[in-house]
Design an enzyme around this catalytic site. Structure first.
Site, mmCIF file in Angstrom:
data_model
loop_
_atom_site.group_PDB
_atom_site.id
_atom_site.type_symbol
_atom_site.label_atom_id
_atom_site.label_comp_id
_atom_site.label_asym_id
_atom_site.label_seq_id
_atom_site.Cartn_x
_atom_site.Cartn_y
_atom_site.Cartn_z
ATOM 1 N N CYS A 242 0.790 -1.235 0.000
ATOM 2 C CA CYS A 242 0.000 0.000 0.000
ATOM 3 C C CYS A 242 0.824 1.287 0.000
ATOM 4 O O CYS A 242 0.688 2.095 -0.915
ATOM 5 C CB CYS A 242 -0.933 0.013 1.207
ATOM 6 S SG CYS A 242 -2.290 -1.133 1.029
HETATM 7 C C1 UDX Z 1 -0.950 0.032 5.554
HETATM 8 C C2 UDX Z 1 -1.925 0.878 6.400
HETATM 9 O O1 UDX Z 1 -1.502 0.851 7.758
HETATM 10 C C3 UDX Z 1 -3.343 0.380 6.230
HETATM 11 O O2 UDX Z 1 -4.239 1.200 6.963
HETATM 12 C C4 UDX Z 1 -3.696 0.410 4.738
HETATM 13 O O3 UDX Z 1 -4.989 -0.050 4.502
HETATM 14 C C5 UDX Z 1 -2.690 -0.416 3.950
HETATM 15 O O4 UDX Z 1 -1.366 0.054 4.202
HETATM 16 P P1 UDX Z 1 0.229 -2.336 5.774
HETATM 17 O O5 UDX Z 1 0.704 -2.182 4.372
HETATM 18 O O6 UDX Z 1 -0.301 -3.652 6.194
HETATM 19 O O7 UDX Z 1 -0.936 -1.287 6.082
HETATM 20 O O8 UDX Z 1 1.475 -1.981 6.684
HETATM 21 P P2 UDX Z 1 1.782 -1.123 8.007
HETATM 22 O O9 UDX Z 1 1.662 -1.959 9.214
HETATM 23 O O10 UDX Z 1 1.033 0.126 8.006
HETATM 24 O O11 UDX Z 1 3.338 -0.844 7.780
HETATM 25 C C6 UDX Z 1 3.831 -0.315 6.541
HETATM 26 C C7 UDX Z 1 5.327 -0.231 6.511
HETATM 27 O O12 UDX Z 1 5.791 0.822 7.334
HETATM 28 C C8 UDX Z 1 6.088 -1.468 6.951
HETATM 29 O O13 UDX Z 1 7.098 -1.725 6.014
HETATM 30 C C9 UDX Z 1 6.691 -1.083 8.280
HETATM 31 O O14 UDX Z 1 7.904 -1.741 8.514
HETATM 32 C C10 UDX Z 1 6.891 0.407 8.117
HETATM 33 N N1 UDX Z 1 6.881 1.171 9.371
HETATM 34 C C11 UDX Z 1 5.746 1.238 10.125
HETATM 35 C C12 UDX Z 1 8.024 1.863 9.770
HETATM 36 O O15 UDX Z 1 9.067 1.835 9.099
HETATM 37 N N2 UDX Z 1 7.967 2.602 10.922
HETATM 38 C C13 UDX Z 1 6.871 2.694 11.692
HETATM 39 O O16 UDX Z 1 6.914 3.395 12.712
HETATM 40 C C14 UDX Z 1 5.720 1.977 11.281
#
Ligand code: UDX
Length: 442
Positions: free
Chosen positions: A262
């Site tokens: 996403c």
């Molecule tokens: C995300 C949104 O959270 C969700 O609401 C939407 O519908 C789809 O995209 P998702 O892709 O499952 O969900 O991942 P998410 O848990 O949000 O994490 C995304 C990325 O950000 C991961 O690669 C994670 O490692 C990274 N991340 C997250 C960070 O680098 N730092 C953070 O503090 C949080």
């Protein structure tokens, strides 16, 4: 309500279908992939998501069935469109699957037979309007209903949303609003906030939410680069910032960047929407740029330590884009592995979840068979095997690796050095064991 059809049984569609079945509706999931449809009808879940297979098994062949045929939509009052909208070569959302599903709906339904068509796929602003135009002459209402599911906890998120966003063509027309209220009555009863708005606002809410979270991550990642040099600790910076509840501590963990199906795609698609409207997205473009650079910055850090990476063996802990999923899409680990292999290093990858699923590891094999990775990449099922004789350990996914036996790990590695791309390790503990530790901004 007679029946609900869900078109597309990928990540979003399957959870939607199973969730609606749990609410008690009769649900038909439609997908063009025949093998997948057969597997789903046997109760086999094609993707790893906590709790999903249990729910699928509970409802399949009772009030939930899967088919490749669109015929079932004839008897449905509500049709959810949950097909993929991948990124095209220009960064735009590719709406081919969506429009082809709309064409099939047109071929199948009677012009006079009233239907509510709900677009759940992430689509650029203006798409719901376009779909309605494509269906002109048909007795349908089109509703925008973006999803906010997080992979790994998507089933939990489905049943516990923070908001339900519904976009309509005309808020004076109560019919589709009433129908959607019935579909989501479970959430009404739980007092989940409903945002009832127009199409364009609903579409933009989805992009705005994802781009904002991505921006929070890029913000802290950019600060981490400075923090690294000036002897500040980014974890403490994040913690202190987060205590201000106007800021909040979520999505402020510095690391090697965001990934998944996403954030990267939606940020790029939002940039495109700005460009298409002749506005320069100064901030959002930077969010994307910081993310693309972050993994290169981390790689440079590793390179600076070893000088020459040729023949060095690295244990990569974490292959999927985040914990509790086997999804490798846009994974930073994979980007880093590419850079390491390109410099002649040997990579031993490990992941608690991604290892278990052939379909994910197959993505590697595919590239391997092209000869791109040569023989320098190994995916191991055991963390201790992965770290054995390694010249360095690189953490790429935010699992709690502290629970592993670091004394054992110390005795297995060739060189005691850790690059922690997710700032997850207990630094004091590993330093005491004699490891050199390099984090992100700490
Ligand atoms: C995300 C949104 O959270 C969700 O609401 C939407 O519908 C789809 O995209 P998702 O892709 O499952 O969900 O991942 P998410 O848990 O949000 O994490 C995304 C990325 O950000 C991961 O690669 C994670 O490692 C990274 N991340 C997250 C960070 O680098 N730092 C953070 O503090 C949080």
């Amino acid at each position: 309500m007679k029946k609900i059809s869900v078109i597309g049984t990928g990540y979003v569609g399957l959870i939607q279908a199973v969730g609606l079945a749990e609410f008690g509706f009769n649900v038909v999931g439609i997908d063009i992939d025949e093998t997948k449809v057969k597997a789903l009808n046997r109760g086999e879940c094609p993707l790893y998501e906590e709790g999903l297979e249990e729910l699928l098994k509970k409802h399949v062949n009772k009030n939930l069935t899967f088919t490749t045929s669109y015929e079932s939509i004839k008897g449905s009052d509500v049709i959810f469109l949950c097909v993929g909208t991948p990124q095209d070569k220009d960064g735009d959302a590719d709406l081919r699957f969506l429009f082809s599903a709309v064409e099939k709906i047109k071929e199948t339904i009677d012009k006079d037979d009233y239907k509510v068509i709900v677009i759940k796929s992430t689509v650029p602003v203006g798409t719901n309007r376009k779909v309605k135009e494509l269906l002109s002459g048909y007795n349908v209402d089109v509703v925008s209903n973006p999803e906010f599911l997080r992979e790994g906890i998507a089933v939990y998120d489905f049943f516990n949303p923070e908001r339900i966003v519904l976009g309509f063509e005309n808020l004076e027309n109560k019919k589709p609003i009433e129908i959607m209220n019935k579909v989501y009555n479970y959430f009404k009863e739980k007092n989940v906030p409903f945002i009832i708005t127009n199409w364009e606002t609903a579409e933009l809410i989805k992009y705005a939410s994802n781009a904002f979270l991505a921006t929070k991550i890029s913000f802290i990642n950019e600060l981490a680069k400075l923090s690294d040099i000036v002897n500040a600790d980014i974890k403490t910076v994040s913690y202190a910032m987060g205590l201000d509840d106007r800021i909040g501590n979520k999505f402020l963990n510095a690391g090697i960047g965001y990934a998944g199906s996403c954030f990267p795609k939606d940020v790029k698609a939002l940039i495109k929407q700005f460009e298409n409207n002749n506005i320069e997205p100064i901030l959002i473009r930077s969010t994307d740029k910081v993310n693309e650079e972050q993994i290169k910055w981390f790689f440079e850090k590793i390179k600076n330590y070893y000088k020459n990476l040729n023949g060095k063996v690295f244990a990569i802990l974490g292959l999927a884009f985040k914990p509790n999923t086997d999804d490798l899409r846009e994974s930073r680990a994979i980007k880093l592995i590419d850079l390491l292999l390109g410099s002649g290093a040997i990579v031993k990858g490990f992941d608690y979840v991604a290892k278990a699923r052939e379909n994910t590891i197959n993505m590697y094999k595919l590239d391997k068979s092209k000869g791109f990775y040569g023989y320098n990449l190994y995916v191991l099922d055991d963390l201790y095997e992965a770290v054995k004789d390694a010249d360095g350990i690189i953490i790429t996914t935010e699992y709690n690796y502290n629970k592993e036996d670091w004394e054992k790990i110390r005795n297995l590695v060739k060189e005691k050095v850790i690059f922690d791309g997710r700032n997850i390790l207990d630094v004091e503990k590993v330093k005491k064991l004699g490891f050199k530790y390099y984090g992100v901004g700490r």
